[in-house]
Design an enzyme around this catalytic site. Structure first.
Site, PDB file in Angstrom:
ATOM      1  CD  GLU A  43      -2.745  -1.114  -0.066  1.00  0.00           C
ATOM      2  OE1 GLU A  43      -3.475  -0.162  -0.379  1.00  0.00           O
ATOM      3  OE2 GLU A  43      -2.766  -2.455  -0.748  1.00  0.00           O
ATOM      4  CD1 TRP A  53      -1.233  -0.668  -4.050  1.00  0.00           C
ATOM      5  CD2 TRP A  53      -1.531   0.566  -5.969  1.00  0.00           C
ATOM      6  NE1 TRP A  53      -1.512  -1.551  -5.203  1.00  0.00           N
ATOM      7  CE2 TRP A  53      -1.928  -0.736  -6.359  1.00  0.00           C
ATOM      8  CE3 TRP A  53      -2.000   1.529  -7.089  1.00  0.00           C
ATOM      9  CZ2 TRP A  53      -2.492  -1.243  -7.389  1.00  0.00           C
ATOM     10  CZ3 TRP A  53      -2.251   1.219  -8.102  1.00  0.00           C
ATOM     11  CH2 TRP A  53      -2.656  -0.114  -8.383  1.00  0.00           C
ATOM     12  CD1 TRP A  61     -17.981  11.471 -17.502  1.00  0.00           C
ATOM     13  CD2 TRP A  61     -18.679   9.614 -16.759  1.00  0.00           C
ATOM     14  NE1 TRP A  61     -16.990  10.688 -17.515  1.00  0.00           N
ATOM     15  CE2 TRP A  61     -17.205   9.509 -16.875  1.00  0.00           C
ATOM     16  CE3 TRP A  61     -19.363   8.527 -16.080  1.00  0.00           C
ATOM     17  CZ2 TRP A  61     -16.655   8.213 -16.521  1.00  0.00           C
ATOM     18  CZ3 TRP A  61     -18.800   7.222 -15.631  1.00  0.00           C
ATOM     19  CH2 TRP A  61     -17.231   7.213 -16.078  1.00  0.00           C
ATOM     20  CG  ASN A 120      -8.175   1.419   0.297  1.00  0.00           C
ATOM     21  OD1 ASN A 120      -8.152   2.279  -0.083  1.00  0.00           O
ATOM     22  ND2 ASN A 120      -7.754   0.187  -0.143  1.00  0.00           N
ATOM     23  CD1 TRP A 160     -14.086   9.622 -14.289  1.00  0.00           C
ATOM     24  CD2 TRP A 160     -12.684  10.594 -12.657  1.00  0.00           C
ATOM     25  NE1 TRP A 160     -12.801  10.445 -14.859  1.00  0.00           N
ATOM     26  CE2 TRP A 160     -12.201  11.105 -13.854  1.00  0.00           C
ATOM     27  CE3 TRP A 160     -11.956  11.123 -11.546  1.00  0.00           C
ATOM     28  CZ2 TRP A 160     -11.075  11.647 -14.237  1.00  0.00           C
ATOM     29  CZ3 TRP A 160     -11.141  12.053 -11.727  1.00  0.00           C
ATOM     30  CH2 TRP A 160     -10.483  12.331 -13.031  1.00  0.00           C
ATOM     31  CD1 TRP A 167     -12.174   9.401  -5.727  1.00  0.00           C
ATOM     32  CD2 TRP A 167     -13.923   8.525  -6.960  1.00  0.00           C
ATOM     33  NE1 TRP A 167     -13.051   9.133  -4.983  1.00  0.00           N
ATOM     34  CE2 TRP A 167     -14.377   8.743  -5.816  1.00  0.00           C
ATOM     35  CE3 TRP A 167     -14.868   8.135  -7.988  1.00  0.00           C
ATOM     36  CZ2 TRP A 167     -15.768   8.566  -5.074  1.00  0.00           C
ATOM     37  CZ3 TRP A 167     -16.071   7.816  -7.516  1.00  0.00           C
ATOM     38  CH2 TRP A 167     -16.615   8.074  -6.132  1.00  0.00           C
TER      39      TRP A 167
END
Length: 459
Positions: free
Chosen positions: A268, A271, A300, A335, A353, A376
Site C-alpha cells: 500500500e 501504491w 456521463w 479503503n 468520477w 477514483w
C-alpha cells in the site's frame, strides 16, 4: 535565509529544515513561516476536518521548533497570490536572500513556486513526500510505468540497490520539552492524535500486534485492522521514509519477503509512491483529466437526485450507504469501501468520477490529490492500470464477503439493527412485504445497472 513550511509540518526527517539549520550560523532567532490559507484550501476542496488537523499540527510545530531557535510564524492569507506577495515583502524587509522549502507535486503549487522564482527570489527545494525520488523509477524506455506491478518491482530494486535518504530526528541541545501542548478535545479532528503520539505508540503497536494479520483483516470494515497513517501522510506530518525505516527495523527482510503477510502493508505504501510519481509525470491529472484519453469524451449521466442519494447514503444498498455514512460522520472511510462506493457511483449510476473525487476530498481527513485521483480513476476504469471497465463490483456480494454478519452496516445504519443476517445485505424483499418501512428501496437494480454500464463503456 527563510524556511517555508508547506505540506511538511514536521521536524522529523525534513530535508529543508535540516539544510536550513546547517546553513544558518547566526545567533538571532531563525525565521520560518507557514501559511494558513483556508480560502485557497477550500478552492481545492479540502475538508474542514483536514484543515483542523493541519492547524493542530502547525500549532504544535511552533512549540517543537522553539528549542532549535526557530520562530515559526503562522500567517493567515487567502490565496497563493497572497502568499507570493507576503514572501516578496518579507524578503525585502528582512533582507532574506534565499527561501528554503520542500517541493510539492501539484500543478497550482508548482505554478506558485515558479512565480516566486520569476521575481528573482532564490527558492531552494528538496523532496520530502516520497521514499524514492520521483522520476528515478522508470521503464527501459526511460518513461513512467503505466502498470503498478512492474513499477513495484523496479521500485523495490531501486531501494535495495540505492537505499533511501532517511535523515532521522533532530537533536536539540536545549532543555526545553519537545512535547507539544495538549490540544483542545473540542477539535473536530481530536479523534486523531498528533503525530508524536503516532510515532511513539500507534505505529509500534501496529507493527507488534496488527500487521501480521493485515492481509486477512484489511478488507473487513468492522475490524480496526489498518494502520490509520493515511491522514498523517496526506498532511505531510509524518515522513514516508521514516515509516519504511520503522518497518524495516521491525521486519529486516521485508523488501524481499513479497509473499509475507507484512508485505501486503508495504504494498500500500508503494501504491502511494506510484500515484505520486504518476502525478509528477502527468501534470494534467491535477486538472482532473482522464489518464486514458479515450474516456475524456464519455457522456456521463448527471442525475442530481441519484448523486444526492449516493452522497447521503440513501441508495438502498446497505454497504454503500453505511460507507457513505461513515465518511460523512467521521471524515474517513475504510479503503475497501472506497472502492465499493466509487464503483457504484461510476458504474451503477454512470455519474462522472470527478464528482465523486471532489466529494471525497471535501469530506476526507486524508484527502490527497494524487491518491484520491488515482483511486477514483482506477474505480472508473479511466486511469493508469485501472480496473477493467467490465469489472463491476456487486455491492451485495461485497457486503456478504466483507461484512457477513452486518456488524459494520448496523453500526452506521442503526435503522437496520433488527434485520436478520440473511437480509442485511439487501433488505428490499422485506420492504416489498411491508416488513421494513424505515429503509428506502434501491435506486437501481444491480443486474440492469451492470448491463447498462457494459453497454455504456463499450460506446
Amino acid at each position: 535565509m527563510l524556511l517555508w513550511f508547506r505540506n511538511d509540518l514536521r521536524s522529523h526527517d525534513n530535508p529543508a529544515l535540516q539544510y536550513f539549520l546547517k546553513n544558518n550560523t547566526c545567533n538571532t532567532p531563525l525565521k520560518a513561516v507557514f501559511f494558513i490559507s483556508e480560502p485557497q484550501w477550500l478552492l481545492h476542496d479540502w475538508s474542514t476536518i483536514k484543515i483542523d488537523f493541519i492547524k493542530r499540527h502547525a500549532a504544535a510545530l511552533v512549540e517543537e521548533l522553539a528549542p532549535f531557535n526557530i520562530k515559526l510564524d503562522l500567517v493567515n492569507v487567502d490565496s497563493f497570490g497572497d502568499q507570493i506577495a507576503y514572501l516578496r515583502a518579507l524578503c525585502e524587509q528582512e533582507g532574506f536572500q534565499e527561501i528554503v522549502a520542500n517541493s510539492e507535486v501539484e500543478f497550482n503549487e508548482q505554478q506558485r513556486d515558479n512565480a516566486i522564482v520569476n521575481l528573482g527570489i532564490k527558492l531552494t527545494l528538496f523532496e520530502a513526500d516520497v521514499i524514492v525520488p520521483k522520476g528515478k523509477v522508470l521503464n527501459l524506455s526511460h518513461q513512467m510505468y503505466k502498470v503498478f506491478t512492474p513499477f513495484k518491482r523496479a521500485w523495490l530494486t531501486y531501494v535495495k540497490q540505492h537505499g533511501f535518504d532517511y535523515l532521522g530526528k533532530l537533536q536539540s541541545t536545549s532543555q526545553a520539552s519537545l512535547s507539544p501542548t495538549v490540544q483542545s478535545p473540542d477539535s473536530i479532528s481530536a479523534h486523531w492524535p498528533l503525530v508524536h503520539e503516532v510515532e511513539k505508540h500507534v505505529l509500534p503497536l501496529f507493527f507488534a500486534e496488527k500487521i501480521s494479520d493485515y492481509h486477512d483483516q484489511r478488507d473487513i470494515p468492522s475490524i480496526k485492522g489498518t494502520s490509520g497513517l493515511s491522514p498523517y501522510l496526506a498532511a505531510g506530518v509524518i515522513s514516508p521514509r521514516y515509516v519504511l525505516m520503522s518497518l524495516i527495523n521491525a521486519y529486516p527482510d521485508i523488501l524481499i519477503a513479497s509473499d509475507s503477510e507484512e508485505f501486503s502493508w508495504l504494498n500500500e505504501i508503494i501504491w502511494r509512491e506510484f500515484y505520486r510519481n504518476l502525478m509528477f509525470h502527468e501534470q494534467r491529472l491535477c486538472k482532473h483529466q482522464c489518464f486514458n484519453e479515450k474516456y475524456q469524451a464519455v457522456a456521463w449521466h448527471y442525475n442530481d437526485a441519484l448523486f444526492d442519494a449516493w452522497c447521503q447514503g440513501k441508495t438502498g444498498y446497505p454497504l454503500v450507504d453505511a460507507a457513505m455514512r461513515q465518511l460523512n460522520q467521521t471524515g474517513w472511510m475504510h479503503n475497501r469501501l472506497r472502492m465499493v462506493v466509487a464503483s457504484f457511483l461510476t458504474k451503477h449510476l454512470l455519474i462522472d468520477w470527478r464528482l465523486g473525487e471532489k466529494y471525497f476530498m471535501s469530506r476526507l481527513i486524508d484527502g490527497d490529490l494524487a491518491s484520491n485521483n488515482g483511486g477514483w480513476q482506477w474505480a472508473a476504469s479511466t486511469g493508469c492500470d485501472a480496473q477493467p471497465y467490465f469489472r463491476i463490483f456487486n455491492p451485495i456480494r461485497q457486503s456478504e464477503r466483507f461484512d457477513p454478519k452486518g456488524y459494520f452496516i448496523r453500526k452506521y445504519l442503526p435503522e437496520l439493527a433488527s434485520v436478520p443476517d440473511k437480509n442485511i445485505h439487501f433488505p428490499h424483499t422485506l420492504i416489498e412485504k411491508n416488513k421494513l418501512n424505515i429503509y428506502w428501496p434501491p435506486v437501481v437494480d444491480h443486474k440492469e445497472a451492470r448491463l447498462k454500464a457494459l453497454a455504456f463503456y463499450k460506446v
